[in-house]
Design an enzyme around this catalytic site. Structure first.
Site, PDB file in Angstrom:
ATOM      1  N   GLU A 262      29.224  56.308  26.408  1.00 23.93           N
ATOM      2  CA  GLU A 262      30.545  55.850  26.893  1.00 23.93           C
ATOM      3  C   GLU A 262      30.773  56.370  28.303  1.00 23.93           C
ATOM      4  OE1 GLU A 262      32.477  57.717  23.684  1.00 23.93           O
ATOM      5  OE2 GLU A 262      33.138  55.841  22.782  1.00 23.93           O
TER       6      GLU A 262
ATOM      7  N   LYS B 171      21.742  32.494  28.319  1.00 26.08           N
ATOM      8  CA  LYS B 171      21.599  31.026  28.341  1.00 26.08           C
ATOM      9  C   LYS B 171      20.502  30.684  29.349  1.00 26.08           C
ATOM     10  CE  LYS B 171      26.553  30.869  27.445  1.00 26.08           C
ATOM     11  NZ  LYS B 171      26.782  30.742  26.028  1.00 26.08           N
TER      12      LYS B 171
ATOM     13  N   THR C  61      27.456  35.336  30.710  1.00 24.76           N
ATOM     14  CA  THR C  61      26.593  35.797  29.625  1.00 24.76           C
ATOM     15  C   THR C  61      25.211  35.995  30.253  1.00 24.76           C
ATOM     16  OG1 THR C  61      25.982  33.537  29.086  1.00 24.76           O
ATOM     17  CG2 THR C  61      27.783  34.479  27.811  1.00 24.76           C
TER      18      THR C  61
HETATM   19  C1  LIG Z   1      31.136  29.364  29.730  1.00 26.76           C
HETATM   20  C2  LIG Z   1      31.030  30.332  28.592  1.00 26.76           C
HETATM   21  N1  LIG Z   1      31.679  31.499  28.664  1.00 26.76           N
HETATM   22  C3  LIG Z   1      31.627  32.396  27.677  1.00 26.76           C
HETATM   23  C4  LIG Z   1      30.903  32.156  26.539  1.00 26.76           C
HETATM   24  C5  LIG Z   1      30.943  33.158  25.424  1.00 26.76           C
HETATM   25  O1  LIG Z   1      29.818  33.865  25.299  1.00 26.76           O
HETATM   26  P1  LIG Z   1      29.512  34.683  23.963  1.00 26.76           P
HETATM   27  O2  LIG Z   1      29.223  33.686  22.919  1.00 26.76           O
HETATM   28  O3  LIG Z   1      28.372  35.515  24.384  1.00 26.76           O
HETATM   29  O4  LIG Z   1      30.735  35.499  23.664  1.00 26.76           O
HETATM   30  C6  LIG Z   1      30.192  30.960  26.418  1.00 26.76           C
HETATM   31  C7  LIG Z   1      29.387  30.711  25.206  1.00 26.76           C
HETATM   32  O5  LIG Z   1      28.993  29.712  24.840  1.00 26.76           O
HETATM   33  C8  LIG Z   1      30.269  30.014  27.465  1.00 26.76           C
HETATM   34  O6  LIG Z   1      29.657  28.837  27.374  1.00 26.76           O
END
Ligand SMILES: Cc1ncc(COP(=O)(O)O)c(C=O)c1O
Length: 456
Positions: A57, A238, A235
């Site tokens: 932390e 992806k 994220t």
């Molecule tokens: C544009 C966008 N932001 C945030 C997220 C959320 O990510 P997580 O599923 O890792 O919480 C996604 C997930 O699909 C997304 O497409």
């Protein structure tokens, strides 16, 4: 596979069997979920490492527990690589690499500089935005970001592009404190300059959620939001092809608010095994091979969109600038749910998706296809042509089944298992298995140097 899982396979055969089934599902199927990818063996090794044991932390050099000498090195390495990967000047930008995932990164970012019930404005979910950008339906506050804040979304036009005029008009009247750009199902690039100008007119912050397109931004195949934004969240799993995690980039003047908002504001101890995995992926992201990969992802998406158009499908915005192909099925008189179902029956993963003109969010009129995962496995433009043909065949079959069995999804599912269709479905599934099984599949027992990003 058992060599990697030699402990689990002996101590917990039940779980081992489940993982094995999932392994074969992934390996023998076609993965077209636009938010998924196949991460590298190096990333998997970091995830499975002893770094998971450590509580850390706080931030490097300022931890709540002792013993963080090497953990600090991991987190600093990740922060440096994140700034380098997006070519950011360290005097101007900082990054927090601790968010557990994308949604949490967004919430921590908002709470860092907004007060409860401040106004926010993001792309509507049915227009391609994300839940965590303030999604609600009527009186129903679907995501907490719409109950914590007052949210008024902007939308796309009939052609699938963002309606910037409407957005400006809404923003001038609603006067949000924050405008969010970025989305989950938007196949085109964003006009960041326009977003900034609108924000400047009303004194709003601008945040980009680049979760889907970060791989393109890092490789300069799409525009960079950084010159225009105050914050950029993302994220890492992806197009970037890392582990499941999140990051928040911030202009230096917001450093304290964002860091405090992640910890202790929103989260507890960071997951250092993931942070190491993000770090190693960020090293790969800076290689010419990764740029080549991202170029192939986009070329593949364009070929897929073109081929589907030849079969008479309406592609939102008439094409794509990224990995997403959004197919509007309304002219085919079949819902996205049925296409998702028939694809699942043959082990093709796609998702139903809202398209312009949908009235019911429960029955979206389109599907979203993404090319990042199968490009990692080695799919090329010829494979995309074959894939478009396969998808067209499945959609035609779905239409035939609907004509015979009616519009209800339950009846459609029954028909797929009926004597009339089960054999045909099985034979398509088998054909897919034969087609993709030999393609590269990154796993811990696969040779690291066979990874496409590491090839000469
Ligand atoms: C544009 C966008 N932001 C945030 C997220 C959320 O990510 P997580 O599923 O890792 O919480 C996604 C997930 O699909 C997304 O497409």
């Amino acid at each position: 596979m058992s060599s990697v899982f030699r402990n689990l396979s002996r101590r917990d055969p039940k779980l081992f069997e489940i993982i094995k089934k999932e392994y074969w599902r992934q390996r023998t199927g076609i993965e077209l979920i636009a938010s998924e990818n196949f991460t590298s063996p190096s990333v998997l090794e970091c995830l499975g490492s002893i770094l998971t044991n450590k509580y850390s932390e706080g931030l490097p050099g300022r931890r709540y527990y002792g013993g963080n000498e090497f953990i600090d090195e991991v987190e600093n390495c990740c922060r440096d690589r994140a700034l380098n990967a997006f070519k950011l000047n360290k005097e101007e930008w900082g990054v927090n690499v601790q968010p557990y995932s994308g949604s949490v990164a967004n919430i921590a970012c908002y709470l860092g500089f907004l007060k409860l019930h401040d106004r926010i404005m993001g792309l509507d979910l049915p227009s391609g935005g994300h839940l965590s950008h303030g999604f609600y339906i009527g009186d129903k506050k679907i995501n907490h970001t719409s109950s914590m804040f007052e949210s008024l979304p902007y939308q796309i036009k009939e052609d699938g592009y963002i309606d910037y005029e409407l957005m400006e008009d809404l923003a001038m009247r609603f006067r949000p404190k924050l405008i969010i750009c970025g989305g989950s199902a938007y196949p085109r690039d964003f006009d960041y300059k326009r977003f900034r100008e609108i924000c400047d007119k009303i004194g709003a912050y601008l945040m980009c959620d680049m979760a889907h397109i970060n791989g393109f931004i890092a490789t300069e195949l799409m525009k960079s939001p950084f010159p225009y934004c105050d914050f950029v969240t993302t994220t890492t799993h992806k197009t970037l092809r890392g582990p499941r995690a999140g990051m928040i980039f911030f202009r230096k003047q917001f450093e304290k608010q964002i860091n405090d908002s992640v910890f202790p504001g929103t989260q507890g101890g960071p997951h250092q095994n993931k942070i190491a995995a993000v770090a190693t992926q960020l090293l790969e992201v800076q290689t010419p091979e990764f740029k080549d990969y991202m170029t192939r992802v986009r070329d593949n998406a364009r070929v897929l969109a073109d081929e589907l158009q030849k079969f008479g499908y309406n592609i939102s915005t008439d094409g794509t600038d990224n990995h997403i192909v959004l197919v509007n099925l309304r002219n085919k008189k079949i819902t996205g749910s049925k296409i998702e179902t028939i694809c699942e029956a043959v082990n093709i993963s796609i998702n139903k998706n809202a398209v312009f003109g949908d009235t019911s969010p429960l029955s979206p009129g389109g599907i979203r296809l993404g090319t990042s995962a199968m490009t990692t496995r080695g799919f090329n433009e010829e494979d995309m042509k074959k894939l478009a043909n396969l998808l067209n065949g499945l959609i035609e079959l779905a239409i035939e089944i609907q004509e015979k069995y009616g519009k209800k999804l339950v009846d459609f599912k029954k028909a797929l298992k009926s004597d009339e269709y089960a054999e045909r479905i099985q034979s398509v599934k088998f054909g897919i298995q034969m087609w993709v099984s030999d393609y590269y599949f990154p796993d811990l027992h696969t040779q690291v140097d066979s990874h496409p990003a590491l090839q000469e």
